[in-house]
Design an enzyme around this catalytic site. Structure first.
Site, PDB file in Angstrom:
ATOM      1  N   ARG A  59       0.864  -1.179   0.000  1.00 39.68           N
ATOM      2  CA  ARG A  59       0.000   0.000   0.000  1.00 39.68           C
ATOM      3  C   ARG A  59       0.905   1.235   0.000  1.00 39.68           C
ATOM      4  NH1 ARG A  59      -1.910  -3.575   4.102  1.00 39.68           N
ATOM      5  NH2 ARG A  59      -3.988  -4.424   3.673  1.00 39.68           N
TER       6      ARG A  59
ATOM      7  N   LYS B 141      -1.669  -2.386   8.081  1.00 41.28           N
ATOM      8  CA  LYS B 141      -2.864  -1.923   8.790  1.00 41.28           C
ATOM      9  C   LYS B 141      -2.930  -2.538  10.176  1.00 41.28           C
ATOM     10  CE  LYS B 141      -6.102  -0.890   5.017  1.00 41.28           C
ATOM     11  NZ  LYS B 141      -7.407  -1.234   4.422  1.00 41.28           N
TER      12      LYS B 141
ATOM     13  N   HIS C 179      -3.170   2.026  -5.974  1.00 39.39           N
ATOM     14  CA  HIS C 179      -3.672   0.700  -5.608  1.00 39.39           C
ATOM     15  C   HIS C 179      -3.693  -0.238  -6.811  1.00 39.39           C
ATOM     16  CE1 HIS C 179      -5.384  -1.520  -2.239  1.00 39.39           C
ATOM     17  NE2 HIS C 179      -6.182  -2.132  -3.099  1.00 39.39           N
TER      18      HIS C 179
ATOM     19  N   ARG D  61      -0.763  -2.447  -6.633  1.00 43.28           N
ATOM     20  CA  ARG D  61      -0.972  -3.538  -5.671  1.00 43.28           C
ATOM     21  C   ARG D  61      -1.829  -4.632  -6.312  1.00 43.28           C
ATOM     22  NH1 ARG D  61      -1.110  -4.700  -0.089  1.00 43.28           N
ATOM     23  NH2 ARG D  61      -3.108  -5.341   0.782  1.00 43.28           N
TER      24      ARG D  61
ATOM     25  N   HIS E 104      -3.563  -9.091   4.018  1.00 45.76           N
ATOM     26  CA  HIS E 104      -5.024  -9.117   4.105  1.00 45.76           C
ATOM     27  C   HIS E 104      -5.467  -9.875   5.357  1.00 45.76           C
ATOM     28  CE1 HIS E 104      -5.640  -8.520  -0.514  1.00 45.76           C
ATOM     29  NE2 HIS E 104      -5.602  -7.377   0.132  1.00 45.76           N
TER      30      HIS E 104
ATOM     31  N   TYR F 129      -8.618 -10.623  -6.425  1.00 46.40           N
ATOM     32  CA  TYR F 129      -7.569 -10.479  -7.436  1.00 46.40           C
ATOM     33  C   TYR F 129      -7.356 -11.753  -8.245  1.00 46.40           C
ATOM     34  CZ  TYR F 129      -6.394  -6.460  -4.489  1.00 46.40           C
ATOM     35  OH  TYR F 129      -6.446  -5.295  -3.762  1.00 46.40           O
TER      36      TYR F 129
END
Length: 326
Positions: A169, A195, A274, A277, A300, A309
């Protein structure tokens, strides 16, 4: 006879809670306390808009009025959002925001339950992520776009390689320090702060490692271990260069700038940071990377996000379109 017997006076007198405590709730904390616990700035900003939208719809003015919210209020709000033609993904996010807030209030004994529980959320109407991924030729053109003869060009090549080969990110890229390039079992890794302050280690691709090394040699801060890995090459305001890049500048001055230069901005609707990514994840899966490993690689929390994806079952080249012959 019921297995649950009425409490005797002796049992009531010996319980740790007083009668008032047993019947009462704690003071409702202001939602600002909940916002303060959301570390991601983008998520915090989005949730602030969502809570404001809900409280305006229900008419909440004082914190204690959250206790009067029922499931019916949430269903009415959902119907209102549907009337406003909000996207299903937006409605799902808004309901998630309110559910998170009520979970926080429940945890602080401020409300008796979470009224969002049981409220049906719109189904996701797509099986792929909405962020566009690049093709191999487009990715190569983007990597080669920055000039190799200037400090900015060398930095930007290293940044684009870091994004395209590792699926970071942009906030993660901007947080990288020189010391986050670490040898682990003889292999160079990125130490990435993702995150929720989760740390993951990702092996550095050979091409990216070479470009980063070349950039650090020219920039001269390769020994500044606590300093930012990628930093400005000029600062007309304060002159300070020992600072992280701004995520907005990564978008505007690097990704969009070179994307325009090689024609990607015009070809790919919604092209953004993004997208790089998404490109990395899509490419890894297309080359048979294990989806659980890709999930860990991207940071994730849920594999269902990674599956957005995964286009292996419906690649364009396998479409019957290309079997039609007149």
């Amino acid at each position: 006879m019921s297995a649950i017997q009425p409490a005797t006076e002796s049992a009531l007198s010996n319980r740790p809670l007083t009668a008032a405590e047993f019947q009462g709730l704690a003071e409702v904390p202001r939602e600002l306390e909940w916002f303060a616990n959301i570390t991601n700035a983008k998520t915090r900003r989005a949730y602030q808009f969502d809570v404001r939208d809900f409280t305006r719809f229900v008419g909440i003015v004082r914190p204690e009025e959250f206790r009067s919210v029922t499931r019916a209020h949430l269903i009415a709000w959902r119907k209102d959002m549907e009337t406003r033609k909000l996207a299903p993904s937006t409605i799902r996010r808004k309901l998630s925001a309110i559910s998170s807030l009520f979970d926080y209030l429940c945890e602080h004994n401020a409300v008796p339950h979470n009224p969002v529980d049981g409220v049906k959320r719109p189904k996701a109407n797509h099986y792929e992520g909405l962020t566009p991924a690049l093709g191999d030729a487009q990715a190569r053109a983007l990597l080669d776009a920055p000039p190799a003869t200037t400090l900015k060009g060398q930095r930007d090549r290293a940044i684009l390689a870091t994004l395209l080969y590792h699926g970071l990110r942009r906030e993660e890229l901007c947080k990288l320090r020189v010391r986050d390039l670490q040898q682990r079992e003889g292999v160079l890794h990125f130490r990435i702060e993702g995150k929720g302050d989760k740390i993951r280690f990702v092996p550095v691709a050979v091409k990216a490692a070479r470009l980063i090394k070349e950039y650090l040699e020219v920039a001269g801060h390769g020994q500044d271990l606590p300093g930012p890995l990628f930093r400005p090459v000029k600062n007309n305001t304060t002159g300070t260069l020992n600072k992280p890049l701004n995520p907005a500048s990564v978008y505007q001055e690097i990704v969009r700038r070179y994307g325009k230069q090689v024609g990607i901005n015009a070809e790919v609707h919604g092209f953004c940071v993004h997208s790089l990514r998404a490109t990395a994840a899509t490419n890894a899966l297309a080359h048979n990377a294990d989806i659980a490993k890709v999930q860990e690689w991207l940071g994730h929390a849920n594999v269902s996000t990674t599956r957005l994806y995964d286009k292996r079952q419906h690649r364009p080249e396998d479409s019957p379109t290309f079997r039609v012959d007149y």
